[in-house]
Design a protein around this motif. Structure first.
Motif, PDB file in Angstrom:
ATOM      1  N   ASP A  64      -4.981  -9.590   3.549  1.00 49.62           N
ATOM      2  CA  ASP A  64      -4.399  -8.373   3.003  1.00 49.62           C
ATOM      3  C   ASP A  64      -5.489  -7.307   3.047  1.00 49.62           C
ATOM      4  O   ASP A  64      -6.599  -7.553   2.585  1.00 49.62           O
ATOM      5  CB  ASP A  64      -3.977  -8.651   1.550  1.00 49.62           C
ATOM      6  N   PRO A  65      -5.194  -6.128   3.614  1.00 53.06           N
ATOM      7  CA  PRO A  65      -6.218  -5.081   3.634  1.00 53.06           C
ATOM      8  C   PRO A  65      -6.775  -4.789   2.240  1.00 53.06           C
ATOM      9  O   PRO A  65      -7.921  -4.368   2.101  1.00 53.06           O
ATOM     10  CB  PRO A  65      -5.468  -3.857   4.176  1.00 53.06           C
ATOM     11  N   LEU A  66      -5.975  -5.064   1.226  1.00 56.99           N
ATOM     12  CA  LEU A  66      -6.414  -4.803  -0.136  1.00 56.99           C
ATOM     13  C   LEU A  66      -7.624  -5.648  -0.518  1.00 56.99           C
ATOM     14  O   LEU A  66      -8.440  -5.243  -1.341  1.00 56.99           O
ATOM     15  CB  LEU A  66      -5.269  -5.062  -1.133  1.00 56.99           C
ATOM     16  N   LEU A  67      -7.745  -6.840   0.082  1.00 56.65           N
ATOM     17  CA  LEU A  67      -8.916  -7.679  -0.198  1.00 56.65           C
ATOM     18  C   LEU A  67     -10.192  -6.955   0.209  1.00 56.65           C
ATOM     19  O   LEU A  67     -11.219  -7.043  -0.460  1.00 56.65           O
ATOM     20  CB  LEU A  67      -8.797  -9.018   0.535  1.00 56.65           C
ATOM     21  N   LEU A  69     -10.469  -3.559   0.617  1.00 59.89           N
ATOM     22  CA  LEU A  69     -10.623  -2.392  -0.259  1.00 59.89           C
ATOM     23  C   LEU A  69     -11.263  -2.805  -1.580  1.00 59.89           C
ATOM     24  O   LEU A  69     -12.152  -2.143  -2.103  1.00 59.89           O
ATOM     25  CB  LEU A  69      -9.266  -1.728  -0.539  1.00 59.89           C
ATOM     26  N   LYS A  70     -10.793  -3.937  -2.102  1.00 58.30           N
ATOM     27  CA  LYS A  70     -11.289  -4.403  -3.395  1.00 58.30           C
ATOM     28  C   LYS A  70     -12.751  -4.827  -3.282  1.00 58.30           C
ATOM     29  O   LYS A  70     -13.546  -4.545  -4.172  1.00 58.30           O
ATOM     30  CB  LYS A  70     -10.422  -5.575  -3.883  1.00 58.30           C
ATOM     31  N   TYR A  97      -1.077 -10.645  13.998  1.00 56.54           N
ATOM     32  CA  TYR A  97      -0.694  -9.706  12.937  1.00 56.54           C
ATOM     33  C   TYR A  97      -1.949  -9.125  12.278  1.00 56.54           C
ATOM     34  O   TYR A  97      -2.030  -7.934  12.004  1.00 56.54           O
ATOM     35  CB  TYR A  97       0.167 -10.406  11.875  1.00 56.54           C
ATOM     36  N   ARG A  99      -4.871  -8.651  13.518  1.00 59.66           N
ATOM     37  CA  ARG A  99      -5.596  -7.699  14.356  1.00 59.66           C
ATOM     38  C   ARG A  99      -5.061  -6.275  14.166  1.00 59.66           C
ATOM     39  O   ARG A  99      -5.821  -5.328  14.090  1.00 59.66           O
ATOM     40  CB  ARG A  99      -5.479  -8.134  15.822  1.00 59.66           C
ATOM     41  N   ARG A 100      -3.746  -6.132  14.088  1.00 60.74           N
ATOM     42  CA  ARG A 100      -3.171  -4.801  13.862  1.00 60.74           C
ATOM     43  C   ARG A 100      -3.637  -4.224  12.527  1.00 60.74           C
ATOM     44  O   ARG A 100      -4.047  -3.079  12.424  1.00 60.74           O
ATOM     45  CB  ARG A 100      -1.641  -4.868  13.868  1.00 60.74           C
ATOM     46  N   ARG A 101      -3.530  -5.063  11.487  1.00 68.44           N
ATOM     47  CA  ARG A 101      -3.902  -4.595  10.153  1.00 68.44           C
ATOM     48  C   ARG A 101      -5.383  -4.248  10.073  1.00 68.44           C
ATOM     49  O   ARG A 101      -5.757  -3.239   9.502  1.00 68.44           O
ATOM     50  CB  ARG A 101      -3.612  -5.692   9.136  1.00 68.44           C
TER      51      ARG A 101
END
Lengths: 159, 313
Positions: A64-67, A69-70, A97, A99-101
């Protein structure tokens, strides 16, 4: 390294050994390839930077990109994500999937002023212990030359 | 607006209510309204102060038969909501209006006084008797306008705008002045810039509430304790985190309608973040949210052949 660090407070300082040891680097590794690759580097007694904290994921598809960011918010100076090579995912398509994120995240972090070197993603297989040692050393060297991320993103509050 | 009123009345024979605008008597500018009866529909207007993206109401009204008056940019949100199953095409009657670009009423009021009479003639603008260059008072959302006419509609009212309103507002190719400013900043300066911007945030969540694509309301993780992605403290650090949660969750969904920035009571340039992300998505995937009902959202798919960014070695 004689690396001049680009501090958030604008002052350029020379990185000392203590500064380098203070760096907090996080590596998210997938269970099936890169974690095993790092394990292999370890059992082969290859030198790995001590500032890197490894977090094991089932798959980079879990990223998760949030990981990321956090991690930066909580004081990481660099985040590395590594998984199976494209085509080799244990779950067939998790890393496609991811790689896109991850690429989009990299571009958005740059918009915020987090240098692209501070967020890297790569592919390391279970048999590539030596490659892992190279990747993680190059990553660490990149961050050492940038220095701490500084208070702007990571530290303190500010009203 | 006889044409619009007639169209809404006609639509009301078929639907439960129509989302549109009326003129607020206190200020003379448009305010969102719901028309349930032909009598109510008499008050309907459309002009260059109809800034609101009424598509924000669609997820909240899902399952009911609705009409919605939509500009080109609003219709993009309608398209994206249908793709995301937050609205059903067959439940909707879209009343398309050709939009000749929208005015930034707050900017006008700041300059000429609250409630000043706005006489917009399309090519020129008179504000309390004074002539103002119209392009100086265009809404932020009109910069980079993709299509002034709606792509989908059941009925169309007024004249077709015949292309993007962006031709009026500097064109799509020209980056917004803030994007150009950001481009020139070094990383540490960018961090300082954003910290300064987010230090003003009061965590009112207006950006989320006004966003048509922020539809998971009661479980929004900007506010959940488990998982605890963002703290409850109001400071620049947490506010930047929650905004980037939002940006990340809107990847491939944001149609660039600009409502987040318009609704922000402290003037954080949220469109700058959205523009940058939308540009990256278009560059990476050739995808623009709201272009087509048949599109596959880019974060829900992948391409083995084309997604090669990580393969530099």
């Amino acid at each position: 390294m004689n690396g001049e660090t680009d501090r958030a407070d604008g002052g350029a300082v020379n990185a000392t050994d203590a500064d380098r040891a203070d760096l907090k680097l996080v590596a998210f590794l997938c269970n099936w390839c890169s974690y095993a690759g790092a394990d292999m580097a370890g059992t082969s007694r290859m030198l790995q930077p001590s500032q890197v904290r490894i977090i094991r994921l089932p798959c980079t598809g879990r990223m998760d990109p949030l990981l990321v960011l956090k991690a930066f918010q909580e004081g990481a100076d660099g985040v590395l994500v590594s998984g199976c090579h494209p085509g080799d995912c244990h779950y067939n398509d998790g890393n496609y999937y991811a790689r896109r994120r991850l690429e989009l995240l990299k571009r958005m972090l740059a918009v915020r002023g987090i240098e692209p070197e501070r967020f890297q993603y790569t592919w390391v297989s279970a048999s590539e212990g030596a490659r892992w040692a190279d990747v993680v050393q190059a990553f660490t060297t990149d961050i050492e030359s940038l220095g701490r991320l500084g208070a702007t993103v990571a530290g303190g509050g500010g009203g | 607006m006889a044409d619009l009123v007639t169209t809404i009345k006609q639509t009301l024979k078929d639907v439960e209510l129509v989302l549109g605008w009326v003129r607020d008597p206190a200020t003379g500018v448009a305010a969102p309204a719901r028309f349930h009866t032909e009598e109510e529909a008499e008050a309907a207007v459309f002009d260059s102060t109809c800034v609101h993206n009424l598509a924000v109401h669609l997820p909240r009204l899902k399952g009911r038969r609705l009409g919605i008056v939509a500009k080109g940019c609003d219709a993009r949100s309608v398209v994206e909501l249908i793709i995301e199953h937050e609205a059903e095409r067959e439940d909707l009657k879209v009343i398309g209006v050709g939009c000749g670009s929208i005015l930034d009423v707050k900017k006008i009021w700041r300059r000429f006084g609250y409630g000043v009479e706005i006489d917009d003639r399309g090519d020129s603008l008179e504000l309390g008797g004074e002539r103002g260059p119209r392009e100086d008072f265009l809404a932020r959302k009109c910069h980079g306008c993709l299509e002034a006419d709606p792509d989908i509609y059941d009925l169309f009212v007024g004249e077709s705008a015949g292309g993007p309103a962006g031709e009026i507002s500097g064109g799509r190719e020209e980056p917004h002045p803030l994007s150009a400013m950001l481009e020139d900043l070094a990383p540490a300066e960018r961090r300082a810039f954003w910290r300064e911007q987010f230090s003003r945030c009061i965590r009112c969540y207006a950006c989320r509430e006004v966003c048509p694509m922020c539809f998971c309301r009661d479980i929004c993780i900007m506010q959940t304790q488990v998982p605890h992605w963002a703290g409850g403290e109001v400071n620049a650090r947490e506010s930047e985190m929650i905004q980037h949660i939002r940006v990340s969750h809107l990847a491939g969904r944001c149609t660039g309608c600009g409502e987040c920035e318009r609704a922000c009571p402290v003037g954080i340039p949220l469109m700058l973040l959205m523009d940058e992300q939308n540009r990256a998505i278009e560059d990476m995937f050739g995808y623009r949210a709201g272009d087509s009902l048949r599109a596959r959202p880019p974060m829900q798919t992948f391409s083995i052949e084309k997604d090669l960014w990580g393969d530099e070695e």
